[in-house]
Scaffold this motif. Structure first.
Motif, mmCIF file in Angstrom:
data_model
loop_
_atom_site.group_PDB
_atom_site.id
_atom_site.type_symbol
_atom_site.label_atom_id
_atom_site.label_comp_id
_atom_site.label_asym_id
_atom_site.label_seq_id
_atom_site.Cartn_x
_atom_site.Cartn_y
_atom_site.Cartn_z
ATOM 1 N N SER A 135 0.933 -1.306 -0.072
ATOM 2 C CA SER A 135 0.156 -0.060 -0.233
ATOM 3 C C SER A 135 0.820 1.314 0.067
ATOM 4 C CB SER A 135 -0.936 0.061 1.186
ATOM 5 O OG SER A 135 -1.844 -1.055 1.018
ATOM 6 N N VAL A 136 1.982 1.329 0.996
ATOM 7 C CA VAL A 136 2.996 2.397 1.099
ATOM 8 C C VAL A 136 3.580 2.478 -0.662
ATOM 9 C CG1 VAL A 136 5.057 3.086 1.789
ATOM 10 C CG2 VAL A 136 3.195 2.237 3.134
ATOM 11 N N ALA A 137 4.067 1.491 -1.040
ATOM 12 C CA ALA A 137 4.563 1.461 -2.502
ATOM 13 C C ALA A 137 3.553 2.182 -3.301
ATOM 14 C CB ALA A 137 4.765 0.062 -2.899
ATOM 15 N N ASN A 138 2.181 1.786 -3.413
ATOM 16 C CA ASN A 138 1.430 2.269 -4.091
ATOM 17 C C ASN A 138 1.106 3.844 -4.003
ATOM 18 O OD1 ASN A 138 -1.089 2.808 -5.863
ATOM 19 N ND2 ASN A 138 -2.590 1.999 -4.259
ATOM 20 N N MET A 139 1.363 4.239 -2.755
ATOM 21 C CA MET A 139 1.147 5.596 -2.298
ATOM 22 C C MET A 139 2.241 6.627 -3.052
ATOM 23 S SD MET A 139 0.728 7.829 1.218
ATOM 24 C CE MET A 139 -0.629 6.586 1.597
ATOM 25 N N VAL A 140 3.623 5.790 -3.041
ATOM 26 C CA VAL A 140 4.687 6.223 -3.455
ATOM 27 C C VAL A 140 4.777 6.419 -5.054
ATOM 28 C CG1 VAL A 140 7.258 5.851 -4.147
ATOM 29 C CG2 VAL A 140 6.134 5.637 -1.684
ATOM 30 N N ASP B 252 -1.785 -5.909 -2.971
ATOM 31 C CA ASP B 252 -1.991 -5.789 -1.474
ATOM 32 C C ASP B 252 -3.243 -6.255 -0.792
ATOM 33 O OD1 ASP B 252 -4.074 -4.189 -1.875
ATOM 34 O OD2 ASP B 252 -3.099 -2.330 -1.268
ATOM 35 N N GLY B 253 -4.592 -6.386 -1.675
ATOM 36 C CA GLY B 253 -5.361 -7.095 -1.215
ATOM 37 C C GLY B 253 -5.160 -8.464 -1.345
ATOM 38 N N ALA B 254 -4.568 -8.932 -2.394
ATOM 39 C CA ALA B 254 -4.479 -10.559 -2.435
ATOM 40 C C ALA B 254 -3.393 -10.850 -1.336
ATOM 41 C CB ALA B 254 -4.070 -11.031 -3.707
ATOM 42 N N VAL B 255 -2.298 -10.416 -1.347
ATOM 43 C CA VAL B 255 -1.654 -10.620 -0.161
ATOM 44 C C VAL B 255 -2.190 -10.746 1.454
ATOM 45 C CG1 VAL B 255 0.633 -9.793 1.138
ATOM 46 C CG2 VAL B 255 0.545 -9.951 -1.380
ATOM 47 N N ALA B 256 -2.771 -9.606 1.636
ATOM 48 C CA ALA B 256 -3.592 -9.479 3.021
ATOM 49 C C ALA B 256 -4.609 -10.837 3.147
ATOM 50 C CB ALA B 256 -4.272 -8.186 2.825
ATOM 51 N N ARG B 257 -5.212 -10.803 2.100
ATOM 52 C CA ARG B 257 -5.962 -12.119 2.235
ATOM 53 C C ARG B 257 -5.229 -13.629 2.308
ATOM 54 N NH1 ARG B 257 -9.041 -9.088 -1.401
ATOM 55 N NH2 ARG B 257 -8.133 -10.027 -3.314
#
Length: 213
Positions: free
Chosen positions: A47-52, A83-88
């Protein structure tokens, strides 16, 4: 007396063995803690990488590098899917992760994407503001957890479509304006986009990204 003296080397060896054993146990515990920390924060890192990527895209757009800005948005799109796939997969969903994801989405798929439409023209700036607000509304409804309020096109897809169109058309502003105007009601109204499984399928996600290649 000799027996006591003879026991000293044994006691020293036992002490060294216990210290070494504790050291190994401490290293094992530290290793497990590091693995657990990595498991819990893997999705947050994405998520942080996405924000970057979103921030980099904003800077690229402000400097007139719209081609690079579009690619950075599409990279953010892939990171958001990941990130969603990894979180799940890791069972690492958390309130912090949800907030980070929302901030990243607003940065990349709201502000950064709207800047693809920005010119010195007042109407274009108004369109940028409307697009950002529609993403904001969409994220608020999604995060509210209220079933009857949450529907509408996810902003990640709208952003990917705009970025892909920008790349394919060479940054044709007329086309981007038409797409943005069409995407805004799709994002904020369930009447335009009821909750169905077509645009949320893995095939569609891949197809949208391939459009930028």
């Amino acid at each position: 007396m000799y027996r006591k003296v003879g026991l000293r080397p044994i006691n020293i060896r036992l002490g060294l063995f216990q210290c070494t054993n504790k050291l190994f146990l401490s290293d094992d515990i530290t290793g497990l803690q590091i693995k657990e920390f990595a498991r819990k924060n893997a999705a947050n890192a994405l998520s942080v990488a996405n924000m970057v990527m979103g921030i980099a895209s904003i800077l690229s757009s402000l400097n007139g590098h719209y081609h690079a800005a579009s690619w950075l948005i599409l990279i953010g799109y892939l990171l958001d899917l990941a990130d969603g796939a990894v979180a799940r997969r890791l069972g690492a969903c958390s309130a912090l992760g949800a907030k980070l994801d929302d901030f990243a989405d607003f940065t990349t798929f709201g502000i950064a994407t709207s800047l693809l439409l920005r010119t010195s023209d007042l109407l274009d700036n108004i369109l940028c503001v409307c697009y950002v607000l529609s993403v904001f509304v969409r994220l608020c409804f999604f995060s509210s957890g209220i079933p009857f309020m949450y529907r509408g096109l996810p902003c990640i897809y709208s952003s990917a479509i705009l970025a892909s169109a920008s790349l394919l058309s060479g940054g044709n502003l007329t086309l981007l304006r038409v797409i943005a105007v069409a995407m805004i009601p799709f994002m904020i109204s369930q009447n335009f986009y009821p909750h169905d499984k077509v645009l949320e399928s893995q095939a569609w996600k891949k197809a949208v990204f391939v459009g930028g290649n």
